[in-house]
Design a protein around this motif. Structure first.
Motif, PDB file in Angstrom:
ATOM      1  N   ASN A  91       0.870  -1.077   0.003  1.00  0.00           N
ATOM      2  CA  ASN A  91       0.029   0.030   0.000  1.00  0.00           C
ATOM      3  C   ASN A  91       0.990   1.329   0.096  1.00  0.00           C
ATOM      4  O   ASN A  91       1.955   1.187   0.465  1.00  0.00           O
ATOM      5  CB  ASN A  91      -0.834  -0.099   1.282  1.00  0.00           C
ATOM      6  CG  ASN A  91      -1.817  -1.139   1.499  1.00  0.00           C
ATOM      7  OD1 ASN A  91      -2.459  -1.545   0.585  1.00  0.00           O
ATOM      8  ND2 ASN A  91      -1.449  -1.914   2.442  1.00  0.00           N
ATOM      9  N   SER A  92       0.306   2.293  -0.419  1.00  0.00           N
ATOM     10  CA  SER A  92       1.033   3.636  -0.548  1.00  0.00           C
ATOM     11  C   SER A  92       1.531   3.956   0.969  1.00  0.00           C
ATOM     12  O   SER A  92       2.543   4.768   1.200  1.00  0.00           O
ATOM     13  CB  SER A  92       0.218   4.805  -1.079  1.00  0.00           C
ATOM     14  OG  SER A  92      -1.146   4.767  -0.647  1.00  0.00           O
ATOM     15  N   ARG A 120      -1.755  -4.154  -3.590  1.00  0.00           N
ATOM     16  CA  ARG A 120      -2.984  -3.851  -3.124  1.00  0.00           C
ATOM     17  C   ARG A 120      -3.925  -2.567  -3.657  1.00  0.00           C
ATOM     18  O   ARG A 120      -5.001  -2.354  -3.401  1.00  0.00           O
ATOM     19  CB  ARG A 120      -3.212  -4.049  -1.622  1.00  0.00           C
ATOM     20  CG  ARG A 120      -2.744  -5.178  -1.059  1.00  0.00           C
ATOM     21  CD  ARG A 120      -2.961  -5.659   0.031  1.00  0.00           C
ATOM     22  NE  ARG A 120      -2.263  -6.742   0.735  1.00  0.00           N
ATOM     23  CZ  ARG A 120      -1.806  -6.844   2.024  1.00  0.00           C
ATOM     24  NH1 ARG A 120      -1.982  -5.808   2.903  1.00  0.00           N
ATOM     25  NH2 ARG A 120      -1.520  -8.118   2.178  1.00  0.00           N
ATOM     26  N   GLU A 121      -3.009  -1.688  -4.143  1.00  0.00           N
ATOM     27  CA  GLU A 121      -3.827  -0.354  -5.004  1.00  0.00           C
ATOM     28  C   GLU A 121      -3.765  -0.360  -6.518  1.00  0.00           C
ATOM     29  O   GLU A 121      -4.656   0.353  -6.948  1.00  0.00           O
ATOM     30  CB  GLU A 121      -2.981   0.621  -4.520  1.00  0.00           C
ATOM     31  CG  GLU A 121      -3.310   0.781  -2.817  1.00  0.00           C
ATOM     32  CD  GLU A 121      -2.515   1.955  -2.211  1.00  0.00           C
ATOM     33  OE1 GLU A 121      -2.267   2.834  -2.844  1.00  0.00           O
ATOM     34  OE2 GLU A 121      -2.377   2.065  -1.072  1.00  0.00           O
ATOM     35  N   GLN A 122      -3.032  -0.951  -7.252  1.00  0.00           N
ATOM     36  CA  GLN A 122      -2.871  -0.914  -8.485  1.00  0.00           C
ATOM     37  C   GLN A 122      -2.995  -2.353  -9.116  1.00  0.00           C
ATOM     38  O   GLN A 122      -2.812  -3.210  -8.364  1.00  0.00           O
ATOM     39  CB  GLN A 122      -1.399  -0.309  -8.724  1.00  0.00           C
ATOM     40  CG  GLN A 122      -1.068   0.928  -8.417  1.00  0.00           C
ATOM     41  CD  GLN A 122       0.301   1.259  -8.595  1.00  0.00           C
ATOM     42  OE1 GLN A 122       1.147   0.335  -8.575  1.00  0.00           O
ATOM     43  NE2 GLN A 122       0.770   2.380  -8.802  1.00  0.00           N
TER      44      GLN A 122
END
Length: 198
Positions: A91-92, A120-122
């Motif tokens: 995650n960021s 988990r975001e891209q």
């Protein structure tokens, strides 16, 4: 944890907590890493560096980036190549040292580049999670061009990233009509391939 008679004991790291608990003037014995896997060649200030990391594998690259862009050294003053960082995390909010990297990118836009793989975001090109090998593959032509022109590529982090990276590189090499094993052997022979995984 029966020793502490606690259901959820605090988990303390060994080295970090030891260092945090030291007092000014305490003697500390330290040894550095063995070998020369993660050294930057500084003979040619136009050498490009491609740095691939997962998680805490970012640590040596923080040192590279500080040396190239923040320290007042002859190597930093002479550097004209491009340092390109690929960092893979979940995650960021797990982007370690992002403020420093963004500062380097802002001050040296022609010499520092950064690409994140946030699993988990891209999403990757196939709609799956974006892992480090997927992010590097997005720039495969450029990475291969840089390597054919003498760039050094470094891998640091969890050893589990290497099979995916190598499978992706093999696929790209074969699509370019290259024999992957010979290509890799050439990079290793010319000391352009650096791996420090755990």
């Amino acid at each position: 944890c029966p020793e502490l008679q606690a259901e959820d004991p605090a988990k303390k790291g060994i080295c970090s907590n030891f260092l945090c608990d030291t007092q000014p003037g305490d003697e500390v014995k330290m040894t550095g890493p063995a070998g020369k896997v993660m050294l930057m060649p500084e003979e040619d200030p136009s050498t490009d560096y491609i740095m691939v990391a997962t998680g805490t594998g970012i640590a040596p690259y923080r040192g590279f980036i500080r040396r190239l862009f923040f320290e007042d050294t002859p190597a930093a003053r002479a550097y004209k190549g491009e340092a390109w960082l690929f960092l893979g995390v979940a995650n960021s909010d797990a982007l370690l040292y992002d403020d420093e990297f963004q500062e380097a990118k802002g001050k040296f836009p022609d010499n520092f580049r950064i690409d994140y793989a946030l699993s988990r975001e891209q999403e990757n090109k196939n709609g799956g999670k974006m892992y480090i090998q997927d992010k590097v593959e997005e720039y495969a032509d450029e990475v291969f061009d840089k390597l054919s022109n003498g760039a050094h590529i470094y891998f640091c982090g969890l050893k589990g990233m290497m099979p995916g990276i190598q499978e992706m590189l093999k696929g790209v090499a074969e699509a370019k009509g290259l024999d992957y094993d010979e290509w890799l052997k050439g990079l290793k022979k010319s000391k352009q391939w650096h791996v420090e995984v755990y």
